[in-house]
Write a protein that holds these residues in place. Sequence first.
Motif, PDB file in Angstrom:
ATOM      1  N   ILE A 132       0.857  -1.181   0.000  1.00  0.00           N
ATOM      2  CA  ILE A 132       0.000   0.000   0.000  1.00  0.00           C
ATOM      3  C   ILE A 132       0.892   1.228   0.000  1.00  0.00           C
ATOM      4  O   ILE A 132       1.604   1.511   0.963  1.00  0.00           O
ATOM      5  CB  ILE A 132      -0.927   0.027   1.233  1.00  0.00           C
ATOM      6  N   LEU A 133       0.874   1.964  -1.099  1.00  0.00           N
ATOM      7  CA  LEU A 133       1.734   3.127  -1.280  1.00  0.00           C
ATOM      8  C   LEU A 133       1.074   4.369  -0.692  1.00  0.00           C
ATOM      9  O   LEU A 133      -0.059   4.705  -1.007  1.00  0.00           O
ATOM     10  CB  LEU A 133       2.002   3.338  -2.775  1.00  0.00           C
ATOM     11  N   VAL A 134       1.804   5.051   0.192  1.00  0.00           N
ATOM     12  CA  VAL A 134       1.326   6.312   0.749  1.00  0.00           C
ATOM     13  C   VAL A 134       1.667   7.410  -0.257  1.00  0.00           C
ATOM     14  O   VAL A 134       2.826   7.740  -0.460  1.00  0.00           O
ATOM     15  CB  VAL A 134       1.991   6.604   2.107  1.00  0.00           C
ATOM     16  N   ARG A 135       0.672   7.965  -0.869  1.00  0.00           N
ATOM     17  CA  ARG A 135       0.888   8.937  -1.930  1.00  0.00           C
ATOM     18  C   ARG A 135       1.074  10.342  -1.370  1.00  0.00           C
ATOM     19  O   ARG A 135       0.793  10.615  -0.202  1.00  0.00           O
ATOM     20  CB  ARG A 135      -0.291   8.937  -2.903  1.00  0.00           C
ATOM     21  N   ARG A 136       1.559  11.235  -2.216  1.00  0.00           N
ATOM     22  CA  ARG A 136       1.729  12.635  -1.830  1.00  0.00           C
ATOM     23  C   ARG A 136       0.371  13.229  -1.459  1.00  0.00           C
ATOM     24  O   ARG A 136      -0.653  12.914  -2.059  1.00  0.00           O
ATOM     25  CB  ARG A 136       2.359  13.422  -2.974  1.00  0.00           C
ATOM     26  N   GLY A 137       0.330  14.068  -0.458  1.00  0.00           N
ATOM     27  CA  GLY A 137      -0.917  14.670  -0.008  1.00  0.00           C
ATOM     28  C   GLY A 137      -1.745  13.774   0.881  1.00  0.00           C
ATOM     29  O   GLY A 137      -2.854  14.133   1.277  1.00  0.00           O
ATOM     30  N   SER A 138      -1.228  12.610   1.236  1.00  0.00           N
ATOM     31  CA  SER A 138      -1.992  11.680   2.063  1.00  0.00           C
ATOM     32  C   SER A 138      -2.075  12.185   3.500  1.00  0.00           C
ATOM     33  O   SER A 138      -1.105  12.720   4.044  1.00  0.00           O
ATOM     34  CB  SER A 138      -1.326  10.306   2.044  1.00  0.00           C
ATOM     35  N   PRO A 139      -3.218  11.999   4.175  1.00  0.00           N
ATOM     36  CA  PRO A 139      -3.326  12.375   5.594  1.00  0.00           C
ATOM     37  C   PRO A 139      -2.478  11.482   6.494  1.00  0.00           C
ATOM     38  O   PRO A 139      -2.340  11.787   7.683  1.00  0.00           O
ATOM     39  CB  PRO A 139      -4.818  12.200   5.891  1.00  0.00           C
ATOM     40  N   LEU A 140      -1.915  10.416   5.954  1.00  0.00           N
ATOM     41  CA  LEU A 140      -1.054   9.549   6.748  1.00  0.00           C
ATOM     42  C   LEU A 140       0.353  10.120   6.927  1.00  0.00           C
ATOM     43  O   LEU A 140       1.152   9.553   7.680  1.00  0.00           O
ATOM     44  CB  LEU A 140      -0.939   8.166   6.086  1.00  0.00           C
ATOM     45  N   HIS A 141       0.649  11.213   6.238  1.00  0.00           N
ATOM     46  CA  HIS A 141       1.983  11.806   6.358  1.00  0.00           C
ATOM     47  C   HIS A 141       2.257  12.206   7.811  1.00  0.00           C
ATOM     48  O   HIS A 141       1.488  12.954   8.422  1.00  0.00           O
ATOM     49  CB  HIS A 141       2.107  13.028   5.449  1.00  0.00           C
ATOM     50  N   GLY A 142       3.339  11.689   8.373  1.00  0.00           N
ATOM     51  CA  GLY A 142       3.711  11.998   9.748  1.00  0.00           C
ATOM     52  C   GLY A 142       3.095  11.085  10.784  1.00  0.00           C
ATOM     53  O   GLY A 142       3.446  11.153  11.965  1.00  0.00           O
ATOM     54  N   VAL A 143       2.157  10.222  10.372  1.00  0.00           N
ATOM     55  CA  VAL A 143       1.491   9.310  11.306  1.00  0.00           C
ATOM     56  C   VAL A 143       2.430   8.148  11.630  1.00  0.00           C
ATOM     57  O   VAL A 143       3.123   7.633  10.755  1.00  0.00           O
ATOM     58  CB  VAL A 143       0.177   8.784  10.702  1.00  0.00           C
ATOM     59  N   ARG A 144       2.455   7.745  12.884  1.00  0.00           N
ATOM     60  CA  ARG A 144       3.270   6.593  13.275  1.00  0.00           C
ATOM     61  C   ARG A 144       2.678   5.315  12.698  1.00  0.00           C
ATOM     62  O   ARG A 144       1.451   5.182  12.563  1.00  0.00           O
ATOM     63  CB  ARG A 144       3.356   6.478  14.798  1.00  0.00           C
ATOM     64  N   VAL A 145       3.559   4.369  12.376  1.00  0.00           N
ATOM     65  CA  VAL A 145       3.105   3.101  11.806  1.00  0.00           C
ATOM     66  C   VAL A 145       2.087   2.431  12.722  1.00  0.00           C
ATOM     67  O   VAL A 145       1.055   1.925  12.282  1.00  0.00           O
ATOM     68  CB  VAL A 145       4.312   2.156  11.576  1.00  0.00           C
ATOM     69  N   GLY A 146       2.379   2.429  14.028  1.00  0.00           N
ATOM     70  CA  GLY A 146       1.492   1.760  14.979  1.00  0.00           C
ATOM     71  C   GLY A 146       0.133   2.396  15.119  1.00  0.00           C
ATOM     72  O   GLY A 146      -0.792   1.774  15.640  1.00  0.00           O
ATOM     73  N   GLU A 147      -0.007   3.656  14.640  1.00  0.00           N
ATOM     74  CA  GLU A 147      -1.283   4.360  14.745  1.00  0.00           C
ATOM     75  C   GLU A 147      -2.048   4.364  13.427  1.00  0.00           C
ATOM     76  O   GLU A 147      -3.151   4.928  13.357  1.00  0.00           O
ATOM     77  CB  GLU A 147      -1.030   5.802  15.199  1.00  0.00           C
ATOM     78  N   SER A 148      -1.508   3.758  12.395  1.00  0.00           N
ATOM     79  CA  SER A 148      -2.158   3.760  11.085  1.00  0.00           C
ATOM     80  C   SER A 148      -3.274   2.716  11.062  1.00  0.00           C
ATOM     81  O   SER A 148      -3.209   1.690  11.753  1.00  0.00           O
ATOM     82  CB  SER A 148      -1.141   3.441   9.983  1.00  0.00           C
ATOM     83  N   PRO A 149      -4.322   2.963  10.263  1.00  0.00           N
ATOM     84  CA  PRO A 149      -5.418   1.980  10.171  1.00  0.00           C
ATOM     85  C   PRO A 149      -4.976   0.652   9.578  1.00  0.00           C
ATOM     86  O   PRO A 149      -5.593  -0.374   9.835  1.00  0.00           O
ATOM     87  CB  PRO A 149      -6.442   2.693   9.276  1.00  0.00           C
ATOM     88  N   LEU A 150      -3.908   0.666   8.800  1.00  0.00           N
ATOM     89  CA  LEU A 150      -3.423  -0.586   8.213  1.00  0.00           C
ATOM     90  C   LEU A 150      -2.787  -1.480   9.277  1.00  0.00           C
ATOM     91  O   LEU A 150      -2.843  -2.706   9.189  1.00  0.00           O
ATOM     92  CB  LEU A 150      -2.405  -0.280   7.115  1.00  0.00           C
ATOM     93  N   ALA A 151      -2.149  -0.876  10.275  1.00  0.00           N
ATOM     94  CA  ALA A 151      -1.492  -1.667  11.317  1.00  0.00           C
ATOM     95  C   ALA A 151      -2.462  -2.097  12.402  1.00  0.00           C
ATOM     96  O   ALA A 151      -2.244  -3.110  13.078  1.00  0.00           O
ATOM     97  CB  ALA A 151      -0.348  -0.872  11.925  1.00  0.00           C
ATOM     98  N   ASN A 152      -3.551  -1.345  12.591  1.00  0.00           N
ATOM     99  CA  ASN A 152      -4.473  -1.628  13.690  1.00  0.00           C
ATOM    100  C   ASN A 152      -5.672  -2.474  13.292  1.00  0.00           C
ATOM    101  O   ASN A 152      -6.490  -2.815  14.143  1.00  0.00           O
ATOM    102  CB  ASN A 152      -4.977  -0.300  14.288  1.00  0.00           C
ATOM    103  N   HIS A 153      -5.772  -2.813  12.023  1.00  0.00           N
ATOM    104  CA  HIS A 153      -6.935  -3.595  11.574  1.00  0.00           C
ATOM    105  C   HIS A 153      -6.870  -5.008  12.159  1.00  0.00           C
ATOM    106  O   HIS A 153      -5.822  -5.668  12.113  1.00  0.00           O
ATOM    107  CB  HIS A 153      -6.947  -3.663  10.046  1.00  0.00           C
ATOM    108  N   PRO A 154      -7.978  -5.506  12.706  1.00  0.00           N
ATOM    109  CA  PRO A 154      -7.946  -6.837  13.361  1.00  0.00           C
ATOM    110  C   PRO A 154      -7.693  -7.999  12.410  1.00  0.00           C
ATOM    111  O   PRO A 154      -7.242  -9.059  12.842  1.00  0.00           O
ATOM    112  CB  PRO A 154      -9.339  -6.936  13.998  1.00  0.00           C
ATOM    113  N   ASP A 155      -7.965  -7.823  11.118  1.00  0.00           N
ATOM    114  CA  ASP A 155      -7.805  -8.924  10.169  1.00  0.00           C
ATOM    115  C   ASP A 155      -6.517  -8.828   9.350  1.00  0.00           C
ATOM    116  O   ASP A 155      -6.252  -9.711   8.532  1.00  0.00           O
ATOM    117  CB  ASP A 155      -8.998  -8.960   9.197  1.00  0.00           C
ATOM    118  N   LEU A 156      -5.732  -7.777   9.544  1.00  0.00           N
ATOM    119  CA  LEU A 156      -4.540  -7.575   8.728  1.00  0.00           C
ATOM    120  C   LEU A 156      -3.278  -7.674   9.581  1.00  0.00           C
ATOM    121  O   LEU A 156      -3.280  -7.363  10.765  1.00  0.00           O
ATOM    122  CB  LEU A 156      -4.583  -6.213   8.031  1.00  0.00           C
TER     123      LEU A 156
END
Length: 552
Positions: free
Chosen positions: A271-295
């Motif tokens: 999953i590529l974090v593109r320019r202008g993404s709201p994920l910029h500066g977000v910690r990996v552990g706080e991202s929805p991709l890391a916290n999803h129960p099935d992923l």
Amino acid sequence: MRELSDFEGFHPRDLTGRQRLILVYGTGLIALIVSFTVLYLRGMRTLENRPRSVFQAINTVIATMTTTGYGADAPWTSPAMNLFVSVMQVSGVVVGFVTLRVLIIPLFERTPLKLDDRLSVKDDHVVIAGYERDTEELLNELEALDVGYVLIEDDEEEAKRLSDDGYQAINGDPEERRDLDRASIGEAALLITDAGDRTASVVLTALEANEELRVLSFTTSTRRRAALAEIGVDRSVPPHVLIGQRLAEKATTPVTIETQSSGDNIAIREILVRRGSPLHGVRVGESPLANHPDLTLVAGWFDGELRLQPSQDERLTPNSVLVVAGPEQSIDEVASEVAGVRRPRDSVHSRIAIAGLGEGGVAARDALPDDAQVTTIDQSPDAGADVVGDVTEPETLRAADLEEASALVVTVDDDATALLTIAMARSLAPDVEVLARVTDTEKATAAFRAGADYVLSIQRVCARLAAAEAHGERVMDPVNQIRLVRTNAAPFAGRSLSAVRADSGHGWTVVGIARDGRTHTGPTTEIASEDDVFVAGSDAAIQEFEQTVGSE
């Protein structure tokens, strides 16, 4: 005031040659004064029969050594005391000259000290000779990993500047044995060189001094690998080829493994974090991709560096790529919920354009799947490109059917051309995924602003690769891809997925299990011996898993 913790791990070997000289000088001077004081006390008591206090004795010794006077105790009657005072007088003159040369003169000299004097004691270190790329980028990487090094810089002014900035650098010719010896080549563990046509001379001279030396060499062409191996280079890396392969890999969709139930597949996706993404500066552990129960977060690419099970505190940037595993539907749902994150395509890129058909472009073309439709573009008619023309011109990009392409790989040699190509491509095809190579690390930010989705800098990749080689690990190795295997769950029976994931610190991790035709990826799921497990990791890690855990 510095805390005591600031001095933890300090060792005298960390001192430079000048610092050691000053330390020895200061210690010797104090020892001399103390010795003279003790002898003077005894002499005045036994020979002159005029006892003095310690402070009176110290005052007389210092007054005599500095030649400011000979103390109120003069004259002395015994020959031994007169001889002793004469020795103190002479030693004071000698100490004065030494102080002048060691401390005073260097402070006022217009030219700096000999750079060798600033080197700390070296052993099992890295010697960098003839490095023609961004030197500070490499040195910063080495210092971040706490790797000892010495840089031999041809240019005297540049060597002085680096040394003044605190780097372990000396001026010299890496083809000269004496200059290699100044860098303690005989005690070194690794030689890093990027000397172009001088590489053979540098390597052979270094190996003559140290036959056990490992050698990493950067080269402009794969055609030189055999010759470099013949002279003793252990690993030769053509950066343009390496990056070209990596960019091509980014233009393909990772693996999917079918379970017994249709529509319930385990997949690995980038999953590529593109320019202008709201994920910029977000910690990996706080991202929805890391916290999803099935992923399961398998790995991450950060500026071209692959990190298996990345730190939860790592911050995401527009150049970050998270490698997640789990049910395809869950990955698609999470990716579509996050604005600015490119939703994974349903298939591999069917049409890919490559701008620039040098060594990097050829490597990118060769790394693409056989079923991909590839269109190459180059300005030179001799390159054998499908479209010949200026890649910065809209007519050339249209001739390559860029509007119909799903990805554009930019591997032109000049950064200015690369930036203009990216901007032109974005204006013609807003939805095309642009993956680009730049030479200067500072141009990566400009490439994102121009419209690139993924950028690799030759300078940074070379620096990180060299630093990792010195540190005993590999980064951004194109053969080190993420794999997903399905195997028997017996070795993990009775444990939950979260417990197994917490213990899997070997480059692989358990993504989920297959049971009764269904896939389970929740962290609380308990593994049974009759289940199958899905294990993800690098090629090397999966091979180790299959030979050890998987064979149990």
